[in-house]
Each structure stands twice: as C-alpha cells, then as structure tokens.
Write a protein that holds these residues in place. Structure first.
Motif, short mmCIF file in Angstrom:
data_model
loop_
_atom_site.label_atom_id
_atom_site.label_comp_id
_atom_site.label_asym_id
_atom_site.label_seq_id
_atom_site.Cartn_x
_atom_site.Cartn_y
_atom_site.Cartn_z
N VAL A 4 0.91 -1.08 -0.04
CA VAL A 4 0.01 -0.04 0.02
C VAL A 4 0.83 1.34 -0.06
CG1 VAL A 4 -1.61 1.36 1.26
CG2 VAL A 4 -2.07 -1.18 1.05
N PHE A 5 1.81 1.14 1.07
CA PHE A 5 2.82 2.22 0.85
C PHE A 5 3.41 2.63 -0.48
CE2 PHE A 5 7.12 3.96 1.39
CZ PHE A 5 6.89 5.21 1.88
N VAL A 6 3.93 1.53 -1.01
CA VAL A 6 4.69 1.42 -2.35
C VAL A 6 3.76 2.09 -3.63
CG1 VAL A 6 5.70 0.28 -4.23
CG2 VAL A 6 6.47 0.10 -2.05
N ALA A 7 2.54 1.45 -3.58
CA ALA A 7 1.44 1.96 -4.50
C ALA A 7 1.04 3.37 -4.39
CB ALA A 7 0.20 1.10 -4.27
N SER A 8 0.99 4.01 -3.12
CA SER A 8 0.54 5.28 -2.55
C SER A 8 1.83 6.19 -3.46
CB SER A 8 0.44 5.35 -1.29
OG SER A 8 -0.78 4.56 -0.94
N PHE A 9 2.98 5.58 -3.03
CA PHE A 9 4.07 6.52 -3.27
C PHE A 9 4.15 6.74 -4.85
CE2 PHE A 9 8.82 6.91 -4.34
CZ PHE A 9 9.11 8.24 -3.68
N VAL A 10 3.91 5.64 -5.62
CA VAL A 10 4.14 5.39 -6.94
C VAL A 10 3.08 6.42 -7.60
CG1 VAL A 10 3.91 4.12 -9.03
CG2 VAL A 10 5.29 3.32 -7.33
N LEU A 11 1.85 6.38 -6.85
CA LEU A 11 0.69 7.24 -7.34
C LEU A 11 1.08 8.93 -7.41
CD1 LEU A 11 -2.06 7.49 -8.46
CD2 LEU A 11 -2.74 7.41 -6.12
N VAL A 15 1.53 11.68 -10.13
CA VAL A 15 0.92 13.09 -10.36
C VAL A 15 1.87 14.19 -10.41
CG1 VAL A 15 -0.40 14.63 -8.74
CG2 VAL A 15 -1.01 12.10 -9.13
N VAL A 16 3.15 13.87 -9.67
CA VAL A 16 4.11 15.09 -9.63
C VAL A 16 4.66 15.18 -11.01
CG1 VAL A 16 6.21 15.99 -8.45
CG2 VAL A 16 4.66 15.27 -7.10
N ILE A 17 5.01 14.04 -11.30
CA ILE A 17 5.68 13.96 -12.91
C ILE A 17 4.72 14.66 -13.94
CG2 ILE A 17 6.59 12.55 -14.58
CD1 ILE A 17 7.52 10.76 -12.51
N GLY A 18 3.41 14.26 -13.79
CA GLY A 18 2.29 14.80 -14.78
C GLY A 18 2.29 16.44 -14.55
N MET A 19 2.33 16.75 -13.40
CA MET A 19 2.18 18.28 -13.33
C MET A 19 3.71 18.96 -13.83
SD MET A 19 0.42 18.26 -9.23
CE MET A 19 1.18 20.04 -8.90
N SER A 20 4.67 18.31 -13.41
CA SER A 20 5.87 18.99 -14.07
C SER A 20 5.93 18.85 -15.66
CB SER A 20 7.12 17.92 -13.41
OG SER A 20 7.17 17.98 -12.23
N LEU A 21 5.51 17.86 -16.25
CA LEU A 21 5.43 17.68 -17.54
C LEU A 21 4.40 18.99 -18.22
CD1 LEU A 21 5.34 14.03 -18.52
CD2 LEU A 21 7.23 15.77 -18.79
N GLY A 22 3.50 18.86 -17.74
CA GLY A 22 2.34 19.85 -17.97
C GLY A 22 2.98 21.29 -17.99
N TYR A 23 3.68 21.70 -16.96
CA TYR A 23 4.44 22.83 -16.64
C TYR A 23 5.43 22.98 -17.72
CZ TYR A 23 7.28 26.77 -15.21
OH TYR A 23 8.06 27.76 -15.08
N LEU A 24 6.24 22.17 -17.89
CA LEU A 24 7.29 22.20 -18.99
C LEU A 24 6.61 22.45 -20.46
CD1 LEU A 24 9.97 19.46 -17.52
CD2 LEU A 24 10.25 22.08 -17.49
N LEU A 25 5.86 21.68 -20.66
CA LEU A 25 5.32 21.64 -21.99
C LEU A 25 4.41 22.74 -22.60
CD1 LEU A 25 4.36 17.99 -22.51
CD2 LEU A 25 6.33 19.07 -23.46
N THR A 29 1.38 28.00 -15.38
CA THR A 29 1.57 28.07 -14.09
C THR A 29 0.55 27.37 -13.39
OG1 THR A 29 0.66 30.22 -13.65
CG2 THR A 29 2.91 30.12 -13.78
N LEU A 30 0.68 26.65 -12.26
CA LEU A 30 -0.33 25.77 -11.69
C LEU A 30 -1.48 26.93 -10.94
CD1 LEU A 30 1.90 23.31 -9.62
CD2 LEU A 30 0.27 23.08 -11.83
#
Length: 75
Positions: A4-11, A15-25, A29-30
């Motif tokens: 559960v911890f690993v799954a939550s961490f990956v999730l 989300v953080v990677i998705g937000m970063s890609l959205g900003y970079l592309l 701003t958020l």
C-alpha cells in the motif's frame, strides 16, 4: 502494508511528474480553484472583526517603516 505504501508513493510520484510535464510543455503556471476565498463570502483570509495582537504589531511596524521612508524623501 508495504505494498500500500509503495502503491501510494508511485501514485503521488506519477501525479508530480504529470504536473511537471504539464508545466514544462505548456509553460502554464499551476492555479488554484475557481473562486477561492471570495466564493465563501470572505473578504480576507482572517475574517475577524478586529485583527489579532500579532497582526496589529505587524501593521504598526509597517506604518512606522513607511513613515521613516517618507521622512527620508522629504529631507
């Protein structure tokens, strides 16, 4: 428990990677939600009728600083 911890961490990581890609592309701003505090009918974050002591001290300090700056400009 560990899965559960690993799954939550990956999730969260995805989300953080998705937000970063959205900003970079898009270079966009958020932003917060639509409306914010004014949608709740509040004019400011602290909707107290009278400011607390800490805020009063901060406002007095700012007023004193402005007054000193004005005196320097006059001289």
């Amino acid at each position: 428990m560990l899965t559960v911890f690993v799954a939550s961490f990956v999730l969260f990581l995805l989300v953080v990677i998705g937000m970063s890609l959205g900003y970079l592309l898009r270079r966009k701003t958020l932003q917060g939600s639509c409306g914010g505090i004014s949608a709740l009918g509040m004019e400011k974050v602290c909707d107290c009728p009278e400011p607390c002591d800490a805020r009063k001290k901060r406002l007095a300090k700012e007023a004193l600083r402005r007054e000193q700056l004005e005196k320097r400009r006059i001289l």
